[in-house]
Structure formats: C-alpha cells, structure tokens
Design an enzyme around this catalytic site. Structure first.
Site, PDB file in Angstrom:
ATOM      1  N   ASP A   2      -4.663   1.048   8.174  1.00 50.33           N
ATOM      2  CA  ASP A   2      -3.477   1.898   8.133  1.00 50.33           C
ATOM      3  C   ASP A   2      -3.554   2.983   9.209  1.00 50.33           C
ATOM      4  OD1 ASP A   2      -1.057   2.820   7.050  1.00 50.33           O
ATOM      5  OD2 ASP A   2      -2.067   4.194   5.677  1.00 50.33           O
ATOM      6  N   HIS A  57      -5.919   4.347  -0.841  1.00 47.23           N
ATOM      7  CA  HIS A  57      -6.011   4.073   0.598  1.00 47.23           C
ATOM      8  C   HIS A  57      -5.985   5.345   1.449  1.00 47.23           C
ATOM      9  CE1 HIS A  57      -1.614   4.369   0.369  1.00 47.23           C
ATOM     10  NE2 HIS A  57      -1.560   4.390   1.677  1.00 47.23           N
ATOM     11  N   HIS A  58      -5.926   6.526   0.812  1.00 48.59           N
ATOM     12  CA  HIS A  58      -6.087   7.775   1.555  1.00 48.59           C
ATOM     13  C   HIS A  58      -7.370   8.518   1.157  1.00 48.59           C
ATOM     14  CE1 HIS A  58      -2.497   7.857   4.017  1.00 48.59           C
ATOM     15  NE2 HIS A  58      -1.835   7.341   2.990  1.00 48.59           N
ATOM     16  N   HIS A  85       0.813  -1.225   0.000  1.00 50.72           N
ATOM     17  CA  HIS A  85       0.000   0.000   0.000  1.00 50.72           C
ATOM     18  C   HIS A  85       0.842   1.269   0.000  1.00 50.72           C
ATOM     19  CE1 HIS A  85       0.646  -0.555   4.360  1.00 50.72           C
ATOM     20  NE2 HIS A  85       0.431   0.738   4.482  1.00 50.72           N
ATOM     21  N   ASP A  86       2.016   1.234   0.609  1.00 49.55           N
ATOM     22  CA  ASP A  86       2.847   2.438   0.720  1.00 49.55           C
ATOM     23  C   ASP A  86       4.078   2.405  -0.176  1.00 49.55           C
ATOM     24  OD1 ASP A  86       1.508   4.189   2.309  1.00 49.55           O
ATOM     25  OD2 ASP A  86       2.439   3.542   4.188  1.00 49.55           O
ATOM     26  N   HIS A 143       2.507  10.020  -2.880  1.00 53.76           N
ATOM     27  CA  HIS A 143       2.912   8.607  -2.781  1.00 53.76           C
ATOM     28  C   HIS A 143       1.803   7.682  -3.269  1.00 53.76           C
ATOM     29  CE1 HIS A 143       0.716   8.253   1.114  1.00 53.76           C
ATOM     30  NE2 HIS A 143       0.794   6.956   0.924  1.00 53.76           N
ATOM     31  N   LYS A 175       5.919   5.494  -1.345  1.00 54.29           N
ATOM     32  CA  LYS A 175       6.773   6.309  -0.477  1.00 54.29           C
ATOM     33  C   LYS A 175       8.246   6.243  -0.895  1.00 54.29           C
ATOM     34  CE  LYS A 175       3.987   6.827   3.631  1.00 54.29           C
ATOM     35  NZ  LYS A 175       3.789   6.435   5.050  1.00 54.29           N
TER      36      LYS A 175
END
Lengths: 414, 414
Positions: free
Chosen positions: B334, B305-306, B250-251, B279, B254
């Site tokens: 998260d 996911h944000h 998911h990240d 990201h 970054k």
C-alpha cells in the site's frame, strides 16, 4: 465379482441409491433426518439417534422412535431427545464408538454386567416407558479420518430381533455412516459458504449505511416492509427469501455520491439531482454479477427501485410490469419509509399524510395492487416502524469518529 | 438380502467407496477425471470419454486412453480429445444415449450395418491409429431426471474383451453415472456459490473504489504487489489465494470517511487525521464475519494494514509478528503504491526516491524481510506498475456522473 449381485436390489445397491439421495440433500437438518430414517429402514431398527460431535461432546441432532411415535403421535417422540448429549468417553455406547472409532454392537443392553454403558439408556427408558435392548453404535468417519458423529440404532425388529443386529446390519450401517459423514461435511461447507456470501452481501449494506447514517435503520425497515409486501403479493418462499436478502443493497450506489449532495440539507438543484439519480447505475455496477439469484435480484432492485408504474421514473423510464416486481416492491417500501421518517432535508410526515400520498401514488408512482397490499397490512407495517425506529441517540452518534466501537467478528457456528 | 454379499469387496461395495470419493471431490475438473478413471477401472475399459451436456451439444470434458497413453506418453493422449463435441441426436453413440436416456451397448462397432453410429469414432480411429470396437455409452441422469452428460467407455480389456461389455458392466456404469451426476451437480452449485461470494467481495472493493477514483487502479496494483510479496515470503498456495482475494478490500472502510477529508488536497490537521485513521476500524466492522477464511483475512488486513513493524502504527500499535503477516504485506504494498503514484495531495516520487524511503522504513515501518523481498522482485513490481498505471483519461473521467456506463451483468458459465 459375484454374478448373483445382478439380482433385483441387494442391500449394497440400495445403499448406492441412498447415497445419491443423501448427496442430493443440501439442507443439513433434512439431511440428518434422512440419514437416520434410511439407516433405520435398511437394518429394520425400531429407534435411532444421530449424534454430531462438538469438541468432546456428542450432541443428538436427530432422533426417531417408531414405538413412541405410535404411542405419543407424530412429532412428540422426537422432542424427547432434544437435549440429549453424551461425552466422547468410554462411559456410554455412543461415546465409546466415537472414542475408539469402532462399531459397538450390543445384542441386549440389560445382559451387560455393571451396566456402565447402559446407564444413559436406563434413565431414558424409565422416564418414557421404553425398553432399550439391542444397540448398534456406528462412528461416522469422514475421508480425513475424523469422527464427525455417531449413528445409533436401537432394537432390531422382525424375526431376528432376539439376536440383535447382525453382521450384515453392521456392514450396511458402516457404509451408510461413511456416506453420511461426507454428505454432512459437504452440507456444512455449503452452509458456511452461504453464510460467508450472505455476510459479504451484508457488508455491502453496512457500507452503504456508513455513508448515510441519518437513515440508520432505514435499510432494515425497507427490507421488512418489502418482505411484508412480497408475502402479500403471493411471492413463493424462495423468491421471498431472495427479496429479503437483496433489498438491503438497494441504495448501495449512494456510496458513489458526493457528501455535498448526499447530505445536503435543502432541495437539490437540477444538476445535483441528476448526480443523485446515478446511484441506481452505480449500484447496478457494484452488484454486477449474474453468479447467483440473490446478486441478480439485488442488481435489479438497485437499478430499478426509482422507476415508476406510469413510466415517469429513472434511470430507464420503464413502465408497469416491465419494471421487475422486486423493484416495484422496494420502490413502495422505500418511499413509504422516506415519508414516514425524518431526513436531513425534511421532518417526518404524519401517518395520515403518508397514507394520503401513498394512495395518490397508486397507478402513478406505484403499482395499485402493492398500495392495496400495504394498506391491508398497516398493522404489521406500524409494528416494524416502531420496532426499528431511529433513536435520537443513534442519530447523534452518526459519524462520532472518536467513539467507533470495534465489533468482534461473528464466529462460525459449525 | 443375499448372504454372500458379505464377501470381501463386491463391485457394489466398491461403488459405495467410489461414490464417497466422488462426493469428497469439490473441484469440478478433478472430479470429472476421477469419474472417468474409476469407471474405466471398474469395468476394465481401455479408453473412455466423459461428455457434459451444454444445450443441444455434448462436449468432451475428460478423455483417457491406456493404449494411446502407452504409445504417446502421459498427457499427450488427453489432448487428442480436447475439441470433441457431438450433438444430442440419434447420429452418434453418445448423442443417442443422451437423447433416449438409455444405455447404448455395442460389442463391436464395425459389425454395425450402415455404420451411422460409428462415423464419429471412425474418423478418430483413422487419424490416431486406434481401433474402437466395444462401446458402452451411459447417460448421466441427475435426481431431477435431467441428462447432464454421457459416460462413454471403450474397448473391454481382459479375457472377456471379444464379448464387449457385459450386463454387470452396464449396471455398474449406470450406478456410477448416477452418483457422478449428483457429484457434478453439487460441484457446479458450489462453484457457482463460490463465484457469487467472490463477486460480492468484489462488489465491496468496487464500492470502495467509487469513493476514491483518484486511486482508480490502486486496488489492483496493491493486490498484485501483495501477491508478489506473499509468494516471495513462501506463503503456501492456499494462503496466497486468500491474500489475493482479501487484499482488494483493505481500504473498504474509507467508505465511512467524509469527502472533505478523503479528498482534501492539502495536509490533514490533527482531528482530520484521527478521523481518517478510523477507516481501519470501519473496514473491520464492514468485514465483520468469521464465516470464511477470506472474510477473516480481509478483516485482519482492513484492521491492521496501518500498523508498523516498530509498534508506532494504528489503530492498535501492534509490533512485529503480532501484526498478522497478511497485514504486514499489504502495509508495504500500500505504501509503496502511494509513494510511486500521484495522489490528490501529492505528485508521484521518482523511483529511486521511493526505494530510498522503503529501505529507510525497513525495521521501522516495515518488516525487513518484506523490504528485501520487494527489492528482489523489482522487475515484476515495475511490470505491474506499468501495466496498471493510472491514465489521465481515467483520472479525468472520475466522477463524470453524466457518463456512467451501465455494465451488463457477468453471466454465469455453468
């Protein structure tokens, strides 16, 4: 059970052998050719076409014709069918077989009234001086009862040719079509999985690139150079493929290096240099899998692409052929590219200067044979350098966070 | 060709159907069971064992016995064979078949002088009150002429049982064993490719982790929380598997965020925050493949996911069910983890405070049903939090470049 099936080789025993051959063939295009040639052999058909269903259309993916091959020579006849496609509809023999999921068996196409079904063949026959008479179209139905294509066999040969294809021919082709359907489905699933795997590996390369876009096309150039060197060193095709797949990940460990070191404009001090060198270990830990040949090679390249031929490299100080060949190749490709392009800490060297440094490195930094190979392939090398050169616009766009374009995902082809 | 093979269903036509069933089965363990049960059915054998070759040993991977199943009940009989293994040697029926690549067909094991071959069965028979008489051991040979295992069939049933297995039984089992060999090989290759793919995806997660080890076990915890939430939301098994495979990435975006922002101890200013938010886009571009379900889901999670349930999130401002469920789930997992653990810019909140924030977010940041699911599963959630807690030693070891341990690559199991 009938006792006389113990005879030498019944058609159904042959079918089992053919089924095994189909199942053993993972390459989709080779598989399609094999299905068609085995089907033709088993029912003694002069010609045949294999259609694969794509939505409402059937697209010809393999075609063979003994008569036209004898007349035109090898390879010519196949190309006649290249663009052949028919809709799934009652208006053609194959379209009808796909639509109804039933075999269509016509002993003589020209004897059919109205000739609706014959229209497609008639145009082909006129153009190529062929006479399509008997046609057997068998739907290929997978275990989920989906029609994935049609196997079309044309013109029975031998003493029974006047009668067209018989009942046993129909049953043999049906059995073969079922085996073919599963084999095609499996080959597609495998191809899809391979592509997903390749894309995940590509993701790793892109990720590394995001960290260090000052070397935007560096990864592509190094991979291309590695391919040229691998070919020149006589790597077999399979190894060469692996090398080209694995090379883009050579610097993936740089993900773990702090910006302050990775993007430092000047020379690194001793401690910074030691940290920078750990990108080989970090890369190997990221690619920590022996589950496929490409992952194994990628790990070797990431770990050993800073080793030197004379043993003075890092992280292990390996010497000569103790360094895996793939890593020796990428070592030269990587340094050659670093010398010949601009970096945040230096300008590009002139081509003569680059070659001088590379020549001096033969036997010290690099395997001498690899330096020879590079010098012998300078034409190709310069082509790559020019084709994948860093443009100022790209360098300027590096880390332009206000303008990140969201790419659409690549869709799957099959 | 013999005309009477057009009869309803000859053993060889059955074999073609079985071959298709085998080829359609990609799950190795289901495949092994299917091979054995079809073989027993086709030759009417009371029992059977399927051995797979591992170097110089044959290891039993499937076993079935009708008599013992009737006596002991379902599932019991199979466990009797669990640890069965015999060497490839002339000293056992199956070992001998593997060694010579020939069928071993013994109508009555007890009639054999010396009983060398019978020793293995005798011990089993004594222990379990079974009588092994007829034994048919068929080597499974793949198209490269390698013995990959042995199919052992025991005790012919029906009117012909006194005579043991006949000539037709031998030929049927041989044909089936050849098909099985290819099916097993393909299932293994597929399993290997799947594992390579999984490992490449894992590499992407590990790479992301390397950038931000202050959240060392964050990825594992978020993945576990997502699994708990997905299960509670009634995701089918297949989707749940995908979610657990895709969440660790998911990240991954970054990777593209500069250290100065990623590791900033204080609050981000407006421009830094905007860069940090990219990201999601960078992650989607890294996972830019529609070639597999897991890549597609991973891309959705990275990208969305944000997003927030009320439409106030980023990068697209999607609202409610327009946000893919997988991304809604990871959003809550998260944030829950970020709140409940220490970060470089903040201390961990107390559990009650975390729950208060999450409850307040229901309907605003999070889908209300997901908040309910989390609250209903707090026991499991706390277990995960404690099991995968960040230790001070690990936090201290973050970016300890002087002590990077080079992990050995995972070796392949098959």
């Amino acid at each position: 059970m009938t006792g006389n099936e113990t005879g030498a080789s019944s058609p159904f025993q042959q079918l089992i052998r053919v089924g095994i051959a189909l199942t053993s063939t993972q390459d989709l295009s080779a598989l399609l050719t094999l299905i068609l040639s085995e089907a033709r052999r088993m029912v003694d058909a002069d010609a045949g076409t294999l259609y694969v269903r794509e939505g409402a259309m059937l697209r010809a993916v393999a075609a063979q014709c003994r008569t036209l091959t004898e007349r035109l020579g090898d390879g010519k006849a196949e190309t006649l069918f290249d663009s052949l496609a028919v809709p799934v509809s009652p208006n053609s023999v194959c379209g009808s077989a796909a639509l109804t999921k039933e075999v269509v068996n016509i002993p003589d196409l020209h004897a059919i009234e109205g000739a609706r079904l014959a229209a497609c063949s008639a145009a082909f026959d006129r153009e190529h001086g062929y006479t399509t008479r008997a046609v057997l179209a068998v739907p290929m139905i997978d275990p989920e009862d989906e029609v994935i294509g049609v196997l079309q066999l044309i013109n029975k040969r031998g003493p029974l040719q006047q009668a067209g294809f018989g009942e046993l021919d129909v049953r043999i082709s049906l059995a073969l079509a079922s085996q073919a359907a599963v084999a095609i489905r499996n080959a597609r699933l495998t191809a899809q999985l391979r592509r997903a795997h390749r894309d995940a590996l590509l993701g790793l390369s892109i990720a590394a690139e995001w960290r260090d876009r000052a070397t935007a096309k560096h990864i592509t150039r190094v991979t291309e150079y590695a391919g040229i060197l691998g070919l020149a060193m006589g790597l077999p095709d399979g190894e060469l493929d692996l090398l080209v797949q694995a090379s883009p990940m050579h610097d993936v460990g740089k993900l773990g290096i702090p910006d302050a070191i990775l993007h430092k404009p000047g020379k690194l001090d001793e401690q910074e240099r030691r940290i920078m060198e750990t990108h080989t270990l970090i890369g190997a830990n990221i690619l920590n899998s022996g589950a496929s040949a490409v992952m194994r090679m990628a790990r070797q390249i990431a770990l050993y692409h800073h080793e030197k031929w004379d043993g003075s490299g890092y992280p292990k100080g390996l010497r000569g052929t103790a360094i895996p060949l793939c890593a020796r190749i990428v070592a030269l490709a990587d340094v050659y590219d670093a010398l010949s392009t601009r970096r945040c800490y230096k300008e590009a060297f002139a081509p003569e200067k680059v070659l001088e440094i590379v020549r001096q490195g033969a036997g010290a930094h690099f395997q001498p044979e690899l330096v020879d190979a590079l010098l012998a392939q300078l034409g190709r090398i310069y082509e790559i350098r020019d084709q994948f050169g860093d443009t100022q616009a790209e360098l300027d766009a590096f880390r332009d966070y206000a303008n990140i374009e969201l790419k659409e995902p690549d869709e799957d082809q099959y």
